[in-house]
Design a protein around this motif. Structure first.
Motif: not given
Lengths: 355, 355
Positions: B186-192, B194-205, B216-220
């Motif tokens: 996953x690019x765009x650093x979603x791990x960092x 998560x404070x965004x609503x859309x990002x955190x919901x996406x990562x939840x899924x 295996x999920x790679x966040x960075x």
DNA sequence: TTGTAGGCGTTATCAG
DNA sequence: CTGATAACGCCTACAA
């Protein structure tokens, strides 16, 4: 917790400040001298109540709605770049106390009549007009102050702010010649789009300047993805070729990168974009780029409109904004040593239409 | 040529139609039965005069301005895609007789108070809210109908329309697994982010579904231009790797194409975009793509707002729009033979918040 | 320097 | 089914 049924009026403010309602109005409009003490009391009351004048009433009485209509072009899909204009316009309008109301181009001249007759807008900004656009007639007939973003060929009957496309054409030709190119490949089929004001002005500049430098101009670049191959064919045999287009930069850069042609020393790609190309890919860092100055154009358009609104009987002005070279550091330094300082500073020049 | 000093009023219409002024009003608002004959005469007169009701007067009297405020995010620069929303919102609002007024995010909660108190707007659409956004409190306090584009985590206190980001996460994982990938980058650093609503919901899924499939999920993913190299490293040794990100698709595709990694059979790039990739380059024609359905979301937001405005005492609704797979022909046909028809049809589902 | 009052064009409540 | 009439909240000419 107190229930606020509706917004406070100037009468509420007046009562709280112990003055008459008209005094409140005068404090707000500033159309009459007010003693410091009274002004102070009124302003305090306004602050305390969180008072904002009702815009309907104000518009009804003063015929000034504080709203500027912005007619945005239809082609949202193709031109995501539009938001640059819209955002900058909204912010600048804000600074002068105006709000921006969107009018869709699909409403056409009727839309203009509508927002004018209903009095929602007290001024208009029109974008991307065609050569003979019914909307220009409509807005002139309406009698409102207006500004066009996008200069028609010839003299318009009103204020205009736009990029100096003729100058842009000359800049591209000069650069290509300076870099030792013998050909200039223009993609995006400008030859078939002379009906557009910006395209025809651009080609005018290109052709005038090319005549002087002896640069050969190729108008049909083919489909955007084919540009790199086309350019390579042209550059074959050591004839260095420059590549430029008014639109589709991203697509062309993409195709060029994928084909590996970005590294070809015989090809000089020049980009017209306000994006930081280096951020997209380091491969693009050394591509010479011209900024179309959309933000500046937007801000100037708003300021011109405000001028028309405030200065009584102000006459329309045409403002052309100079395209701006943006080079990456390394290249910039190299060039600085070789060239004498030409007028690198971007500027605007203004004229008054004689028509 | 007749000089029109000012716009005709309903009184002018009334005189021409030979009725009283109030009758004109009733014809317009439809709030009282009118005989066919009278209505006809009035409508003719309106047409003849080109009459449009004065919006200031109407707003003053009825407290309905016919204007919807749209608070657009600050980050125009990064997100040119915004215009998709804005354009679609303006057009859809138009269909229901509303105009769109832009409110810049930079005005914040004060801006909301301003447009509410002045009465310019009778409803609001808010975009890209932060996790604890002062503007939500402001708009609730204001008591106007409003719709959020962008669903907060948990239950909001109002209507929401947004992409179903949780579902999006599951779709990506499923596709990666179906195509035999062992890893998902996953690019765009979603791990960092998560404070965004859309990002955190996406990562939840993503995380929920990955647990089921063993992916295996790679966040960075590193910086955007580095993604292809990073992906190739991961894919080394025959471990097929999928690449996806919520933003920066263009940049990544660019870098990937330039690096030649697009042809790597061990890499599966999935794009989230509403652009026709094949038009950018044939190289992108086979990239599976998910449409973020911005136009649909915009239209639904407007319709939800209109529902709140028209239905008296309507309660807020949450509408999540399902992301939509868009495949190119060849691949689509291939896949059609291998798979049983799962729910391919995009849909919306709606719920009522219990908060 | 401040107050009073009329009216901007509509909507909607009275009557008829 | 239709007409008269009173606000809505503000601006500004006229008075003081």
């Amino acid at each position: 917790m107190p229930v606020r049924r509706s917004a406070p009026t100037s009468l509420d403010v007046a009562r709280l400040a112990g003055v008459s309602q008209s005094t409140v109005s005068y404090v707000l409009t500033g159309s009459r001298p007010i003693s410091a003490a009274t002004r102070r009391r009124v302003e305090d009351a306004i602050e305390k109540l969180g008072y904002h004048p009702n815009s309907g009433a104000r518009a009804l009485r003063s015929r000034r709605s504080g709203v500027i209509g912005l007619m945005v072009p239809e082609a949202y899909g193709n031109d995501a770049v539009l938001m640059r204009f819209v955002g900058a316009i909204a912010r600048e309008a804000q600074r002068f106390g105006y709000d921006i109301l969107l009018v869709t181009a699909q409403e056409g001249a009727r839309g203009i009549h509508r927002v004018v007759r209903t009095g929602v807008c007290e001024a208009l900004i029109l974008m991307e007009l065609g050569r003979h656009d019914e909307r220009v007639a409509a807005v002139i007939e309406a009698g409102l102050p207006f500004v066009l973003i996008g200069k028609p060929v010839g003299f318009p009957n009103g204020s205009v702010v736009d990029l100096d496309f003729e100058r842009l054409g000359r800049m591209v030709v000069d650069r290509a010649a300076d870099e030792g190119c013998e050909r200039l490949l223009l993609f995006g089929e400008p030859g078939h789009r002379r009906h557009r004001n910006d395209v025809s002005r651009f080609l005018l500049g290109i052709e005038e300047q090319a005549e002087g430098t002896g640069l050969e101009v190729v108008l049909d670049g083919g489909g955007l993805p084919d540009v790199p191959a086309r350019a390579r064919d042209l550059a074959r045999g050591g004839r260095r070729t420059a590549v430029f287009g008014l639109s589709g930069v991203t697509e062309v850069l993409f195709a060029t990168a994928a084909s590996g042609a970005l590294a070809d020393p015989e090809l000089l790609t020049i980009a017209l974009t306000d994006e930081d190309l280096a951020a997209i890919s380091p491969l693009l860092a050394r591509i010479p780029r011209i900024d179309p100055r959309r933000v500046e154009i937007s801000e100037l358009a708003v300021r011109e409109l405000v001028r028309l609104l405030r200065e009584d009987g102000a006459s329309p002005r045409v403002t052309l904004v100079e395209p701006e070279w943006v080079e990456q550091e390394q290249e910039q330094e190299q060039r600085a040593e070789q060239e004498q300082p030409v007028e690198q500073t971007p500027a605007e020049h203004t004229s008054t239409p004689t028509s």
